[in-house]
Motif scaffolding. Structure first.
Motif, PDB file in Angstrom:
ATOM      1  N   ILE A  95       0.836  -1.206   0.000  1.00  0.00           N
ATOM      2  CA  ILE A  95       0.000   0.000   0.000  1.00  0.00           C
ATOM      3  C   ILE A  95       0.870   1.254   0.000  1.00  0.00           C
ATOM      4  CG2 ILE A  95      -1.633   1.336   1.413  1.00  0.00           C
ATOM      5  CD1 ILE A  95      -2.906  -1.426   2.132  1.00  0.00           C
ATOM      6  N   ASN A  96       1.952   1.240   0.800  1.00  0.00           N
ATOM      7  CA  ASN A  96       2.870   2.380   0.819  1.00  0.00           C
ATOM      8  C   ASN A  96       3.574   2.582  -0.516  1.00  0.00           C
ATOM      9  OD1 ASN A  96       2.248   3.056   3.456  1.00  0.00           O
ATOM     10  ND2 ASN A  96       3.956   1.912   4.327  1.00  0.00           N
ATOM     11  N   ASN A 100      -2.453  -1.317  -5.556  1.00  0.00           N
ATOM     12  CA  ASN A 100      -3.855  -1.519  -5.244  1.00  0.00           C
ATOM     13  C   ASN A 100      -4.018  -2.617  -4.199  1.00  0.00           C
ATOM     14  OD1 ASN A 100      -6.509  -2.991  -5.658  1.00  0.00           O
ATOM     15  ND2 ASN A 100      -6.850  -1.105  -6.825  1.00  0.00           N
ATOM     16  N   PRO A 101      -4.716  -2.337  -3.090  1.00  0.00           N
ATOM     17  CA  PRO A 101      -4.896  -3.338  -2.025  1.00  0.00           C
ATOM     18  C   PRO A 101      -5.591  -4.615  -2.489  1.00  0.00           C
ATOM     19  CG  PRO A 101      -5.612  -1.172  -1.272  1.00  0.00           C
ATOM     20  CD  PRO A 101      -5.309  -1.045  -2.736  1.00  0.00           C
ATOM     21  N   HIS A 102      -6.547  -4.506  -3.410  1.00  0.00           N
ATOM     22  CA  HIS A 102      -7.239  -5.697  -3.903  1.00  0.00           C
ATOM     23  C   HIS A 102      -6.293  -6.564  -4.738  1.00  0.00           C
ATOM     24  CE1 HIS A 102     -11.010  -4.281  -2.333  1.00  0.00           C
ATOM     25  NE2 HIS A 102     -10.854  -3.121  -2.984  1.00  0.00           N
ATOM     26  N   ALA A 103      -5.449  -5.926  -5.537  1.00  0.00           N
ATOM     27  CA  ALA A 103      -4.477  -6.671  -6.333  1.00  0.00           C
ATOM     28  C   ALA A 103      -3.458  -7.341  -5.420  1.00  0.00           C
ATOM     29  CB  ALA A 103      -3.785  -5.741  -7.332  1.00  0.00           C
ATOM     30  N   ILE A 104      -3.055  -6.649  -4.367  1.00  0.00           N
ATOM     31  CA  ILE A 104      -2.104  -7.211  -3.399  1.00  0.00           C
ATOM     32  C   ILE A 104      -2.685  -8.488  -2.800  1.00  0.00           C
ATOM     33  CG2 ILE A 104      -1.087  -6.852  -1.108  1.00  0.00           C
ATOM     34  CD1 ILE A 104      -0.832  -3.859  -1.867  1.00  0.00           C
ATOM     35  N   LYS A 105      -3.915  -8.421  -2.329  1.00  0.00           N
ATOM     36  CA  LYS A 105      -4.561  -9.591  -1.710  1.00  0.00           C
ATOM     37  C   LYS A 105      -4.704 -10.732  -2.707  1.00  0.00           C
ATOM     38  CE  LYS A 105      -7.063  -7.066   1.817  1.00  0.00           C
ATOM     39  NZ  LYS A 105      -8.344  -6.577   2.306  1.00  0.00           N
ATOM     40  N   GLU A 126      -0.949  -8.934 -14.982  1.00  0.00           N
ATOM     41  CA  GLU A 126      -2.369  -8.839 -15.319  1.00  0.00           C
ATOM     42  C   GLU A 126      -3.198  -8.376 -14.122  1.00  0.00           C
ATOM     43  OE1 GLU A 126      -5.723 -12.172 -15.956  1.00  0.00           O
ATOM     44  OE2 GLU A 126      -4.059 -12.297 -17.385  1.00  0.00           O
ATOM     45  N   VAL A 127      -2.934  -8.924 -12.957  1.00  0.00           N
ATOM     46  CA  VAL A 127      -3.680  -8.568 -11.757  1.00  0.00           C
ATOM     47  C   VAL A 127      -3.532  -7.078 -11.446  1.00  0.00           C
ATOM     48  CG1 VAL A 127      -3.788  -8.864  -9.248  1.00  0.00           C
ATOM     49  CG2 VAL A 127      -3.668 -10.854 -10.726  1.00  0.00           C
ATOM     50  N   PHE A 128      -2.315  -6.587 -11.514  1.00  0.00           N
ATOM     51  CA  PHE A 128      -2.102  -5.178 -11.203  1.00  0.00           C
ATOM     52  C   PHE A 128      -2.597  -4.250 -12.321  1.00  0.00           C
ATOM     53  CE2 PHE A 128       0.705  -6.962  -7.981  1.00  0.00           C
ATOM     54  CZ  PHE A 128       0.347  -6.190  -6.898  1.00  0.00           C
TER      55      PHE A 128
END
Length: 133
Positions: A95-96, A100-105, A126-128
């Motif tokens: 996040i820092n 994107n938090p959803h892509a991270i998860k 692709e996710v990011f």
């Protein structure tokens, strides 16, 4: 990434993350050593990073931030033990970095489900990228 100081900063961040669970596992050290060689960091500077404070790193390109996030995620799984502190810290770092938090998860969940704890570069990007649309 051409700047030697920036490479030191990235590696320093990885070292700091590797000890978030309270110890440096041998496999984590070997992984960090491989990254150090790949970044062309000489051995003395690599060893000195374990005794220095973190370098503040500002990664400008989205691709480099995703790449560094993935390196950290690989490092997290390297010792075969997934600590809650590691999971919290990697999400905070992502996040820092402005990811994107959803892509991270989604990436972390896919890595956890993978038997090798690795995902394909195409899936990672692709996710990011889909989060940008």
């Amino acid at each position: 990434m051409n700047d030697y100081q920036q490479k030191l900063a990235l590696l320093s961040e990885m070292i700091a993350f590797s000890v978030i669970d309270g110890r440096l596992h041998e496999r984590e050290y070997l992984f960090l050593s491989m990254i150090s060689e790949e970044l062309q960091i000489d051995k003395n500077n690599f060893k000195n990073l374990f005794h220095q404070e973190e370098y503040p790193a500002v990664i400008k390109s989205e691709f480099e931030r995703v790449q560094q996030f993935y390196r950290l995620a690989l490092l997290m799984h390297c010792d075969g033990v997934l600590h809650e502190r590691e999971q919290n810290k990697i999400q905070e770092i992502g996040i820092n970095m402005g990811l994107n938090p959803h892509a991270i998860k989604r990436v972390l969940k896919a890595m956890e489900a993978s038997p090798t704890k690795m995902i394909s570069p195409d899936f990672l990007l692709e996710v990011f990228q889909e989060q940008l649309n």
